[in-house]
Scaffold this motif. Sequence first.
Motif, short mmCIF file in Angstrom:
data_model
loop_
_atom_site.label_atom_id
_atom_site.label_comp_id
_atom_site.label_asym_id
_atom_site.label_seq_id
_atom_site.Cartn_x
_atom_site.Cartn_y
_atom_site.Cartn_z
N SER A 29 8.85 -8.85 1.15
CA SER A 29 10.14 -8.18 0.97
C SER A 29 10.26 -6.86 1.73
O SER A 29 11.30 -6.57 2.32
CB SER A 29 10.39 -7.95 -0.52
OG SER A 29 9.37 -7.13 -1.07
N SER A 30 9.22 -6.05 1.74
CA SER A 30 9.32 -4.71 2.30
C SER A 30 8.59 -4.54 3.63
O SER A 30 8.41 -3.41 4.09
CB SER A 30 8.79 -3.68 1.30
OG SER A 30 7.44 -3.93 0.98
N ILE A 71 11.78 0.45 -3.62
CA ILE A 71 12.52 1.72 -3.47
C ILE A 71 11.73 2.87 -4.10
O ILE A 71 11.45 3.87 -3.42
CB ILE A 71 13.94 1.59 -4.07
CG1 ILE A 71 14.75 0.57 -3.27
CG2 ILE A 71 14.64 2.94 -4.06
CD1 ILE A 71 16.09 0.21 -3.90
N PRO A 72 11.35 2.80 -5.39
CA PRO A 72 10.54 3.90 -5.93
C PRO A 72 9.11 3.91 -5.40
O PRO A 72 8.51 4.97 -5.24
CB PRO A 72 10.56 3.65 -7.45
CG PRO A 72 10.82 2.20 -7.60
CD PRO A 72 11.71 1.83 -6.45
N VAL A 73 8.55 2.72 -5.11
CA VAL A 73 7.17 2.66 -4.64
C VAL A 73 7.03 3.36 -3.28
O VAL A 73 6.04 4.05 -3.02
CB VAL A 73 6.70 1.19 -4.55
CG1 VAL A 73 5.34 1.10 -3.86
CG2 VAL A 73 6.62 0.58 -5.93
N SER A 74 8.05 3.20 -2.41
CA SER A 74 7.96 3.77 -1.07
C SER A 74 7.98 5.29 -1.07
O SER A 74 7.60 5.91 -0.08
CB SER A 74 9.12 3.24 -0.20
OG SER A 74 10.36 3.63 -0.75
N PHE A 79 5.27 -14.88 -5.33
CA PHE A 79 4.45 -13.77 -4.82
C PHE A 79 4.65 -13.59 -3.31
O PHE A 79 4.62 -12.45 -2.81
CB PHE A 79 2.98 -14.00 -5.15
CG PHE A 79 2.59 -13.51 -6.50
CD1 PHE A 79 2.30 -12.17 -6.70
CD2 PHE A 79 2.52 -14.38 -7.58
CE1 PHE A 79 1.94 -11.70 -7.95
CE2 PHE A 79 2.16 -13.93 -8.84
CZ PHE A 79 1.87 -12.58 -9.04
N LEU A 80 4.85 -14.68 -2.60
CA LEU A 80 5.09 -14.56 -1.17
C LEU A 80 6.37 -13.79 -0.90
O LEU A 80 6.43 -12.94 0.00
CB LEU A 80 5.15 -15.96 -0.54
CG LEU A 80 5.14 -16.01 1.00
CD1 LEU A 80 3.84 -15.43 1.55
CD2 LEU A 80 5.34 -17.44 1.48
N GLY A 81 7.42 -14.07 -1.67
CA GLY A 81 8.66 -13.31 -1.53
C GLY A 81 8.46 -11.84 -1.82
O GLY A 81 9.00 -10.97 -1.12
N TRP A 120 14.02 -16.33 -2.14
CA TRP A 120 14.94 -15.25 -1.79
C TRP A 120 15.19 -14.32 -2.97
O TRP A 120 15.40 -13.11 -2.78
CB TRP A 120 16.25 -15.83 -1.27
CG TRP A 120 16.16 -16.31 0.13
CD1 TRP A 120 16.14 -17.60 0.58
CD2 TRP A 120 16.05 -15.49 1.30
NE1 TRP A 120 16.02 -17.63 1.95
CE2 TRP A 120 15.97 -16.36 2.42
CE3 TRP A 120 16.03 -14.12 1.51
CZ2 TRP A 120 15.86 -15.89 3.72
CZ3 TRP A 120 15.92 -13.64 2.81
CH2 TRP A 120 15.84 -14.52 3.89
N GLY A 121 15.17 -14.86 -4.17
CA GLY A 121 15.34 -14.00 -5.33
C GLY A 121 14.22 -12.98 -5.47
O GLY A 121 14.47 -11.80 -5.76
N PHE A 122 12.98 -13.40 -5.22
CA PHE A 122 11.86 -12.47 -5.33
C PHE A 122 11.78 -11.54 -4.11
O PHE A 122 11.22 -10.45 -4.22
CB PHE A 122 10.55 -13.23 -5.53
CG PHE A 122 10.24 -13.48 -6.97
CD1 PHE A 122 9.42 -12.63 -7.68
CD2 PHE A 122 10.81 -14.56 -7.64
CE1 PHE A 122 9.13 -12.85 -9.02
CE2 PHE A 122 10.54 -14.78 -8.98
CZ PHE A 122 9.70 -13.93 -9.68
N ILE A 123 12.33 -11.95 -2.97
CA ILE A 123 12.45 -11.01 -1.86
C ILE A 123 13.37 -9.86 -2.24
O ILE A 123 13.07 -8.68 -2.01
CB ILE A 123 12.95 -11.73 -0.60
CG1 ILE A 123 11.82 -12.55 0.04
CG2 ILE A 123 13.50 -10.73 0.42
CD1 ILE A 123 12.22 -13.28 1.30
N THR A 124 14.51 -10.18 -2.86
CA THR A 124 15.44 -9.14 -3.30
C THR A 124 14.82 -8.28 -4.40
O THR A 124 14.96 -7.05 -4.39
CB THR A 124 16.74 -9.79 -3.81
OG1 THR A 124 17.28 -10.63 -2.79
CG2 THR A 124 17.76 -8.73 -4.18
N LEU A 125 14.12 -8.91 -5.35
CA LEU A 125 13.45 -8.15 -6.40
C LEU A 125 12.38 -7.23 -5.81
O LEU A 125 12.24 -6.07 -6.21
CB LEU A 125 12.81 -9.11 -7.40
CG LEU A 125 11.99 -8.47 -8.53
CD1 LEU A 125 12.87 -7.58 -9.40
CD2 LEU A 125 11.31 -9.55 -9.38
N GLY A 126 11.64 -7.73 -4.83
CA GLY A 126 10.62 -6.91 -4.18
C GLY A 126 11.20 -5.71 -3.48
O GLY A 126 10.61 -4.62 -3.48
N ARG A 127 12.37 -5.88 -2.86
CA ARG A 127 13.01 -4.75 -2.20
C ARG A 127 13.49 -3.72 -3.20
O ARG A 127 13.47 -2.51 -2.92
CB ARG A 127 14.17 -5.26 -1.34
CG ARG A 127 13.69 -5.96 -0.08
CD ARG A 127 14.77 -6.71 0.64
NE ARG A 127 14.24 -7.30 1.88
CZ ARG A 127 14.86 -8.22 2.60
NH1 ARG A 127 16.04 -8.67 2.21
NH2 ARG A 127 14.31 -8.70 3.70
#
Length: 506
Positions: free
Chosen positions: A407-408, A359-362, A401-403, A348-355
């Motif tokens: 994430s997005s 933001i800038p990537v999108s 990496f799965l998170g 869940w931590g990496f899901i939040t980091l991925g989101r």
Amino acid sequence: MWWDERLLGLFRTHLQPTLTYWSVFFSFGLCMAFLGPTLLDLRCQTHSSLQDITWVFFSQQFCLLLGSSLGGLFKRTVTQSLLILFLSSLVISVVFAIIPFCGHIGILALVMAIAGLAMGCIETVSNIQLVKTYQQDSAVFLQVLYFFLGVGALLSPLIADPFLSDTNCIQSNLTQNGSQDLEHIRNSLIPHHPGNLSGFELPLHGPAVTRISYAFWIIAVINLPVPIAVFLLLYKQGMVPGCAKQLGSLLSADELAMETQKKGEGSDHNEAEPHEEKGHGVPVICCQSKNFRGASFPFFAIHACAAVTLFMSDGIVGEYSGFVYSYAVEQPLSLAHKTAGYLPSLFWGFITLGRLISIPVSYKVTPRSMLLINLIGVEVTFLFLLLSQYSTPGLFVGTAFLGLFLSSVFPSMVAYTEDILNYKGCATTVLVTGAAMGEMILQILVGMVIQTQGSYSFLVCGVSLASLALTLYLALMVFDNIHSRAVEEPSCRTPPLGREADPYQR
């Protein structure tokens, strides 16, 4: 810079409603993640068995699914949407406040069902309103929306942790479990699948000694500013009794923006479509049956492929976070309970980091490309986990990496599908419902497979679900191309609206 002046100008124009939608999703995240860590203390509070307490999970998830579907009925105007968001966020604060007084499992399940309905309405309405507000620029703001969800989901377990019982919280002369056994049970409790916990005998009778009530009351206070923020937005629109409609309300701003957009499209187009949406203030007509008459097969296939892709991807999120601990403590890894307990938090931590990264990537990458990268990444990560099934570092790296890749997926899919279908808002309801169904149903199905086939099937199920998600997304891209050509061809042959074609003109 990734955040240009045009995007910043849009954000300033819709600053208050956007911040309000984001804050409501923070409230959604708070309510989504607290139940798992606190379930053993709630078991003591209600004097129920491990098998019975998992029904509280089920009642929340089932009503979240129901609320996601019902939320699509309350999107006709901004006023209706804000009223639903105000009531839903207020309900979540009330639920947190009254959970400590629920002394019976049935009452607790009912309260969590009400919370699930509120969560479902929040998810659908917030997504729809952001998509309709920003349209082709909605991808960035949807990524921020789901970042706030992740922040809320990380915060509520952290608040609850100091108040969790270290020993069995029902005082009895029966079996007293140490903290290690309780931690194992806490990490193994899955909706409707309490795992192989029949060997643990927890007392059902005796005085309950738990401090978890303080955690719920703290979360209720933290969430209280959210309904206040929605109320202030309602006040700005003049929807509070006794208050006149304010100049420069959200509705007026949206109508002005839409009118400006329509002027660029030409007056003839406006006259030909008198019932088209006008900002947020006119009913959304895409879900009416008359609008499906003559709809092409690709139109329905886009809805179906997008919804089932999210069914698989959100189902992966639910089943992986739910069963990765149980997989890690079994053969062949046989990790210690405390070490394996870090895996769901890492995920869940990496899901939040991925989101946050998304933001800038999108802004630079289209939702279509982001989805392709993410779903390929999910497939490759599961194959890596399958090949490194005997490696503890491999499990931790693969979980991270799965998170990141998962994430997005949801916000990108909403932005992409609504872009294909011209931002009618109806697709969002279908997508949210499909994702909620996947998170609820796949946990049950994967749990049944693991119980019958063993822990190895956990990763096999992940590879299979990731492959199906990627295949359905590739089909969605094909139907997108077909649908785009079908829409463009008639527009090339049809004379301008409002003018009659000259039958003698060659």
